[in-house]
Structure formats: structure tokens, C-alpha cells
Scaffold this active site. Sequence first.
Site, short mmCIF file in Angstrom:
data_model
loop_
_atom_site.label_atom_id
_atom_site.label_comp_id
_atom_site.label_asym_id
_atom_site.label_seq_id
_atom_site.Cartn_x
_atom_site.Cartn_y
_atom_site.Cartn_z
CG HIS A 136 -8.03 3.01 -0.90
ND1 HIS A 136 -7.33 2.45 -1.93
CD2 HIS A 136 -7.17 3.85 -0.27
CE1 HIS A 136 -6.08 2.93 -1.92
NE2 HIS A 136 -5.96 3.78 -0.92
CD GLU A 149 -8.16 6.30 4.81
OE1 GLU A 149 -7.08 6.82 5.13
OE2 GLU A 149 -8.58 6.28 3.63
CG HIS A 180 -1.45 6.03 -2.82
ND1 HIS A 180 -2.46 5.67 -3.67
CD2 HIS A 180 -1.87 5.71 -1.57
CE1 HIS A 180 -3.46 5.16 -2.98
NE2 HIS A 180 -3.12 5.17 -1.70
CG ASP A 183 -2.05 5.85 2.61
OD1 ASP A 183 -2.21 5.71 1.39
OD2 ASP A 183 -2.95 6.31 3.36
CG ASP A 184 -0.27 9.00 0.18
OD1 ASP A 184 0.09 8.87 -1.01
OD2 ASP A 184 -1.43 8.77 0.58
CG HIS A 235 -2.06 1.00 1.06
ND1 HIS A 235 -3.37 0.62 0.89
CD2 HIS A 235 -2.07 2.36 1.03
CE1 HIS A 235 -4.14 1.69 0.78
NE2 HIS A 235 -3.35 2.76 0.86
#
Length: 337
Positions: free
Chosen positions: A198, A201, A16, A279-280, A14
Site C-alpha cells: 500500500h 493513500e 482484504h 478494499d473493505d 484489492h
Amino acid sequence: MPRPLNTLPKAHLHLHFTGSMRHSTLIELAREQGLHLPDALEQDWPPKLRATDERGWFRFQRLYDIARSVLTTPEHVFRLMREAAEDEAAEGSRWLEIQVDPSGFAPRFGGLTSTLELMLESTRRAAEHAGIGIAVIVAANRTRHPLDANTLARLAVQYTDHGVVGFGLSNDERRGEARDFERAFRIARRAGLISVPHGGELLGPRSIEQCVSDLDADRVGHGIRATESPRLMERLADRQIACEVCPSSNVGLGVSERAADVPVRKLFEAGVPIALGADDPLLFGSRLLKQYELARDVYEFTDTEIAELARQSIRSSTAPESVRKELLQGVDDWLTA
């Protein structure tokens, strides 16, 4: 003496594309181009975000779009992926599945097809440079029309033998129900791509249930709200549908107040496979290794349990069987060293 977590072989499922950029690279590219960055991306980095309301998500998305704007040439794309692969290798990540949405870059790189080809070439070079495996997940944006997702799914299908392994659905899950994108995922799955939307969340169990029932999810991005439904957790465990849990991201977006509030332990003990993710990192200030450190220091996982987390990430990946066997053996070696 605790075992070093950076030598534990693991898969990162996961991450991006834009969010994988190093903060130092963002600053450097912005200055080279004379672009002004907001304080949240410079001296106040990492930004204080709270995306649990619409205004907060807008701010998060605005910062993300600003970061994307510094990537203006193919060389920038190659650099981002090369550095991301170096960071993965340094943290023991031996297999990476990175999510890309060509739509955000298409106007500057000649359209969707040429943009995806550029990204695939960048991952090929980066993988060879860093000595790790890298695959691509093409992700649609749930804030856009489902017809756009259909277009991306057809594009992804054309590159199933050239590095694309899955089809995803990202952005604010409050802005579009998963079932609205069923056709796009059907196109992708018929061609052998895995389904990795996704869900769970910013919304609760119903969002995850749609991912599983309507999109036939192989993994769910985030998925932490599954803990609100014992029946759903049992379903995920029975079908071995992994949740790509990103603790630092959950805290950074205000989904959880503290890392300790992210229900990693509850999912694990319910038998739901977990693939820890960053994630980021550009916006949340930490990469994959930090998530494993949280497992040890906050969730009090033993080394045996941490090794199982790594195994679950590997088993939930699309890595070739020979790569999986090698990585799983590496996990065993780490545990017995």
C-alpha cells in the site's frame, strides 16, 4: 441502453479478508455468539469514518478488529470466503486476489502456519464453489516491527505453489516507511512472489516512490496521490505499475471528500494502469461493481474506456496466461455485444 457492468469480466486485486465479509454475516455471527456490536457496525452502518487523522484511523482499526473477532471457528472462515466468492462472481469478477494477514487470527487457529493453511483451503473451496479463480496475497502490517514482516515473508514463500502469489504491506502508512520493510520484500521477490504494498493513500508521492524504488512494487495499493507528481505518474506509466484504486474507500476514510475528487480519470489519461478495488466492503458499504458504476456515472468513462479498465485489471493480475486470454476475450465480447 448502457451495457450491464455485472457481465463485464474483470479482476479484483484489492480486497482484504476480514473486510470482504457480508454485513449480514457479521450481524448474524455476532448475535449467535452474544457479542455486542457498536452502533457504527449495526444500525448506523456503513460507519462514518475519517481516518486522515490519528484518532480517525484508530476508530477505523477498532471497528475492523471488532469485525474480525466474530470469526472464531474454521467454519466461519469457510463461510466468509464462500460468500465473498459468490459476491465476486455475481459482479463479473472472474479472478480475485485477496489479502490476508494470518497474524490477526493466529492465536485462535493454532499459529501462523495453520492459519494460513486454513485460509488457503477456504479460498480453494470458495473458488471451486463459485467458479472463479482466487489467489492469496500475504500482507504484513506496517505498524508492527519489520522482523514480523520477515517472518510472514518466509511463511508466504513456503506456499508459493499452493495459492500464495504475492506479498503486501498494509495498515496506516504514516506509521512505518516502506523502505523499513525492504528485506521482507526481498525475501518474497526472490521466491517469485509479486510485490504489492500500500502507498499513496494517506501520504503523498514519496510514499509511493519508496514502494517502487525500495520494494520494487509490481502494483501499488491505492496510489492515488501519485497525481501530485507528474514525474511519478510518468514512471508508473512507463513501467506499467498498476494502482489499485478504491474510490469508495477513499471517500469513506476521508482521503477524498467526494467520489468525484478521486483522481481516477487523471491516472487513466496519464497511462497509469488502474485496477479498481473495493478494499473493505464491510466498512465502506460497497463492493467492486459500485466502483465500475462510479467510473461510468461519476468519472464519465465510456464503455470502451470501462472495458480498458477491466483489461488493465486482468493484465495486472497474476492469473495464468490461459485465464487472462479467456477473460480478455470476454471483455472484447462484452464490448461488441
